[in-house]
Design an enzyme around this catalytic site. Structure first.
Site, PDB file in Angstrom:
ATOM      1  N   HIS B   7      10.822 -13.167   5.582  1.00  0.00           N
ATOM      2  CA  HIS B   7       9.535 -12.872   6.206  1.00  0.00           C
ATOM      3  C   HIS B   7       9.326 -11.375   6.334  1.00  0.00           C
ATOM      4  CE1 HIS B   7      12.197 -13.151   9.864  1.00  0.00           C
ATOM      5  NE2 HIS B   7      11.476 -12.126  10.271  1.00  0.00           N
ATOM      6  N   GLU B  43       5.521 -15.314  18.834  1.00  0.00           N
ATOM      7  CA  GLU B  43       5.455 -15.085  17.390  1.00  0.00           C
ATOM      8  C   GLU B  43       4.871 -16.290  16.660  1.00  0.00           C
ATOM      9  OE1 GLU B  43       9.629 -14.101  17.091  1.00  0.00           O
ATOM     10  OE2 GLU B  43      10.117 -16.086  16.345  1.00  0.00           O
ATOM     11  N   GLN B  60       5.403 -13.014   9.778  1.00  0.00           N
ATOM     12  CA  GLN B  60       5.744 -13.277  11.180  1.00  0.00           C
ATOM     13  C   GLN B  60       4.932 -12.307  12.037  1.00  0.00           C
ATOM     14  OE1 GLN B  60       9.564 -11.833  12.804  1.00  0.00           O
ATOM     15  NE2 GLN B  60       9.969 -13.951  13.407  1.00  0.00           N
ATOM     16  N   HIS B  84       9.285  -5.055  10.685  1.00  0.00           N
ATOM     17  CA  HIS B  84      10.577  -5.231  10.003  1.00  0.00           C
ATOM     18  C   HIS B  84      10.430  -6.092   8.761  1.00  0.00           C
ATOM     19  CE1 HIS B  84      10.581  -8.893  12.608  1.00  0.00           C
ATOM     20  NE2 HIS B  84      11.247  -9.446  11.609  1.00  0.00           N
ATOM     21  N   GLU B 134      16.285  -7.251   8.812  1.00  0.00           N
ATOM     22  CA  GLU B 134      16.852  -8.437   9.460  1.00  0.00           C
ATOM     23  C   GLU B 134      17.456  -9.326   8.387  1.00  0.00           C
ATOM     24  OE1 GLU B 134      13.889 -10.487  11.856  1.00  0.00           O
ATOM     25  OE2 GLU B 134      14.975 -12.376  11.699  1.00  0.00           O
TER      26      GLU B 134
END
Lengths: 146, 146
Positions: B7, B43, B60, B84, B134
């Protein structure tokens, strides 16, 4: 219709060092490198995965080749990091016309040349929740075989 | 091994407005919404495409639910935008150990809870060319069936 994340554009100061980071840390390999004179960047495409529309998602590492390029200005203001997000479509002209009709400013009045023979247009980040957004039609994609 | 873009995390001030933007402009629909109390965010996951590892790539959208959350601090510093990038793997513990061995700082000493039952760990953006990165193991993925 947007059918995939085409790529994530990441601004870097040293393309070779960035390519080496993504190779040695994650195992991603370079699929393609080119200079886009119009945009003033040297760019490397690293293929991450295939997508269910028959294309793929890439990381696009972008190094400025001149000081007045948008990516050079981005680096001066923000430092290295994510520069833009690109969605793939079968028809960039039709898609950007539809998006423009919703009130989002399309920065390219006609699609221009992107990586690997694609045709692209950018949307204004202020109309897209702070995300510089690109719409991409891959080479060979679309009704007209472009 | 990293097998997909899992994502792209995008920080926003108003999750409902951001969801509506992505729906009305691009046609992306919400697959899942949750509050992550530990991270202090609400989220929404918007599925963009399937990936050839049998999973999918999402946007996301992240709205802070408290002022001291990392996303609230990001918004105060940078405004709305990309927060991110997340890569998917079959085994987040093994992958982050391997990445840590290359010298990249892993911010989570043990994987913690991510969206939709996933297990995640973050890498230090200063070690990743300015990209907060991530690593994600989807629910049910991995040798141990986690």
């Amino acid at each position: 219709m947007l059918t995939r994340i085409d790529h994530i554009g990441i601004a870097c100061r040293d393309l070779d060092a960035s390519v080496e980071f993504y190779r040695s840390t994650y195992g991603f390999e370079v699929a393609h490198v080119e200079v886009n004179e119009e945009q003033g960047v040297r760019e490397a495409m690293l293929r991450v995965n295939g997508t269910d529309d028959g294309h793929a998602t890439y990381l696009q590492l972008l190094e400025p080749v001149r000081e007045d390029s948008p990516v050079a200005k981005f680096l001066a203001r923000n430092g290295e990091g994510v520069h833009h997000v690109a969605f793939g479509t079968p028809d960039v002209a039709a898609e950007t016309a539809a998006i423009g009709a919703t009130g989002v400013r399309v920065l390219d009045s006609a699609p221009r040349a992107g990586s690997m023979g694609s045709r692209i247009a950018f949307l204004h980040p202020k109309d897209c929740g702070g995300v510089l957004t690109e719409i991409v039609q891959a080479a060979g994609a679309g009704e007209h075989g472009r």
